[in-house]
Write a protein that holds these residues in place. Sequence first.
Motif, PDB file in Angstrom:
ATOM      1  N   THR A  18     -19.418 -52.841 -12.738  1.00  0.00           N
ATOM      2  CA  THR A  18     -19.500 -53.510 -14.026  1.00  0.00           C
ATOM      3  C   THR A  18     -18.531 -54.692 -14.021  1.00  0.00           C
ATOM      4  O   THR A  18     -17.360 -54.532 -13.671  1.00  0.00           O
ATOM      5  N   PRO A  19     -18.999 -55.901 -14.392  1.00  0.00           N
ATOM      6  CA  PRO A  19     -18.152 -57.097 -14.269  1.00  0.00           C
ATOM      7  C   PRO A  19     -17.134 -57.211 -15.396  1.00  0.00           C
ATOM      8  O   PRO A  19     -17.148 -58.170 -16.181  1.00  0.00           O
ATOM      9  N   ALA A  20     -16.234 -56.258 -15.490  1.00  0.00           N
ATOM     10  CA  ALA A  20     -15.168 -56.272 -16.489  1.00  0.00           C
ATOM     11  C   ALA A  20     -13.932 -55.634 -15.880  1.00  0.00           C
ATOM     12  O   ALA A  20     -14.036 -54.808 -14.961  1.00  0.00           O
ATOM     13  N   ASP A  21     -12.767 -56.033 -16.352  1.00  0.00           N
ATOM     14  CA  ASP A  21     -11.494 -55.465 -15.875  1.00  0.00           C
ATOM     15  C   ASP A  21     -11.377 -55.564 -14.352  1.00  0.00           C
ATOM     16  O   ASP A  21     -10.916 -54.632 -13.679  1.00  0.00           O
ATOM     17  N   LEU A  22     -11.750 -56.715 -13.805  1.00  0.00           N
ATOM     18  CA  LEU A  22     -11.808 -56.837 -12.346  1.00  0.00           C
ATOM     19  C   LEU A  22     -10.428 -56.982 -11.705  1.00  0.00           C
ATOM     20  O   LEU A  22     -10.249 -56.589 -10.549  1.00  0.00           O
ATOM     21  N   GLU A  23      -9.467 -57.524 -12.411  1.00  0.00           N
ATOM     22  CA  GLU A  23      -8.111 -57.538 -11.852  1.00  0.00           C
ATOM     23  C   GLU A  23      -7.557 -56.121 -11.756  1.00  0.00           C
ATOM     24  O   GLU A  23      -6.923 -55.760 -10.768  1.00  0.00           O
ATOM     25  N   ASP A  24      -7.830 -55.316 -12.784  1.00  0.00           N
ATOM     26  CA  ASP A  24      -7.460 -53.901 -12.706  1.00  0.00           C
ATOM     27  C   ASP A  24      -8.172 -53.227 -11.535  1.00  0.00           C
ATOM     28  O   ASP A  24      -7.581 -52.398 -10.826  1.00  0.00           O
ATOM     29  N   PHE A  25      -9.450 -53.561 -11.338  1.00  0.00           N
ATOM     30  CA  PHE A  25     -10.243 -52.982 -10.258  1.00  0.00           C
ATOM     31  C   PHE A  25      -9.590 -53.260  -8.911  1.00  0.00           C
ATOM     32  O   PHE A  25      -9.389 -52.345  -8.090  1.00  0.00           O
ATOM     33  N   ALA A  26      -9.238 -54.526  -8.671  1.00  0.00           N
ATOM     34  CA  ALA A  26      -8.651 -54.894  -7.380  1.00  0.00           C
ATOM     35  C   ALA A  26      -7.289 -54.245  -7.190  1.00  0.00           C
ATOM     36  O   ALA A  26      -6.969 -53.729  -6.106  1.00  0.00           O
ATOM     37  N   ARG A  27      -6.484 -54.250  -8.236  1.00  0.00           N
ATOM     38  CA  ARG A  27      -5.141 -53.664  -8.142  1.00  0.00           C
ATOM     39  C   ARG A  27      -5.236 -52.157  -7.883  1.00  0.00           C
ATOM     40  O   ARG A  27      -4.520 -51.610  -7.037  1.00  0.00           O
ATOM     41  N   GLY A  28      -6.142 -51.496  -8.602  1.00  0.00           N
ATOM     42  CA  GLY A  28      -6.302 -50.061  -8.412  1.00  0.00           C
ATOM     43  C   GLY A  28      -6.907 -49.712  -7.072  1.00  0.00           C
ATOM     44  O   GLY A  28      -6.505 -48.723  -6.434  1.00  0.00           O
ATOM     45  N   PHE A  29      -7.901 -50.495  -6.618  1.00  0.00           N
ATOM     46  CA  PHE A  29      -8.511 -50.262  -5.310  1.00  0.00           C
ATOM     47  C   PHE A  29      -7.458 -50.371  -4.205  1.00  0.00           C
ATOM     48  O   PHE A  29      -7.412 -49.552  -3.282  1.00  0.00           O
ATOM     49  N   ALA A  30      -6.602 -51.386  -4.303  1.00  0.00           N
ATOM     50  CA  ALA A  30      -5.546 -51.547  -3.298  1.00  0.00           C
ATOM     51  C   ALA A  30      -4.632 -50.329  -3.268  1.00  0.00           C
ATOM     52  O   ALA A  30      -4.228 -49.852  -2.202  1.00  0.00           O
TER      53      ALA A  30
END
Length: 269
Positions: free
Chosen positions: A43-55
């Motif tokens: 889902t194209p939302a909260d993508l900075e959170d997505f990248a930070r959490g994925f890392a």
Amino acid sequence: MPPVRQAAARHAVGRTGPPRDLAEETAVALSFDGTTQAVMMATPADLEDFARGFALTEGIAAPGEIDSIAVVEAGPGLDVQVWLRPGAAARLSARRRVMAGPVGCGLCGLDSVAEALRPPPPLPPGGLRLAAADVRAAIAALPGHQPLHDATRAVHAAGFWRPGHGMVAVREDVGRHNALDKLAGALAAAGVPGGAGAVVMTSRLSIDLVQKCARIGAPVLIAASAPTAHAVRLAEGAGLTLCALARAEGFELFTHPGRILTEGIPDVA
């Protein structure tokens, strides 16, 4: 500024009532130091959170090792470009993903079975204790923080419940593992320690969710659905408490029941 993408779109073909909101899923590339590590349908939302959490949950980088994050257009999809501080880049190759991950897959693309099934880091004993009332309250509170699900009935949610604080953060996504990564990133950005509460999810519990939860440092994972057998074995070894099939009226304990004060409810090992 990151590009703006809608999380839901209207659709009216074949309907006699008002148009229905449908959840969007977009190809999202997660790139670290200029190299694409994963392409996930998300889902194209909260993508900075997505990248930070994925890392964080993939063991690539701790929050303090991320220098910058930018979201840019990449044809029909989006590219979340993460730049790491010196020392973190060496961990990239071990978790290299070589194919796009469909929305329901949290392990797709890993080129090693050992990496896909790696045991998560063990959680320290002790720490968080929850009353049975906390578990029931956490699962009951989650629907009130799911606006995209209310609109589309098509997404999962991952929330973080802290005793005495309630639900402090919730993230939604078409993929359950993506929702958990977004939650992990939101907690890291806010400086909320994983050991201070429990992760609460709308989905079944698979091994990737156990792995990610352990990396967050959350000692309790609560879910509305059941765990897989492999997830139970992995959680047992990691010292993670699994509370599943949770409803406002009750739940089942599958691993490490000592963190839950069950008020007379029989423990389920």
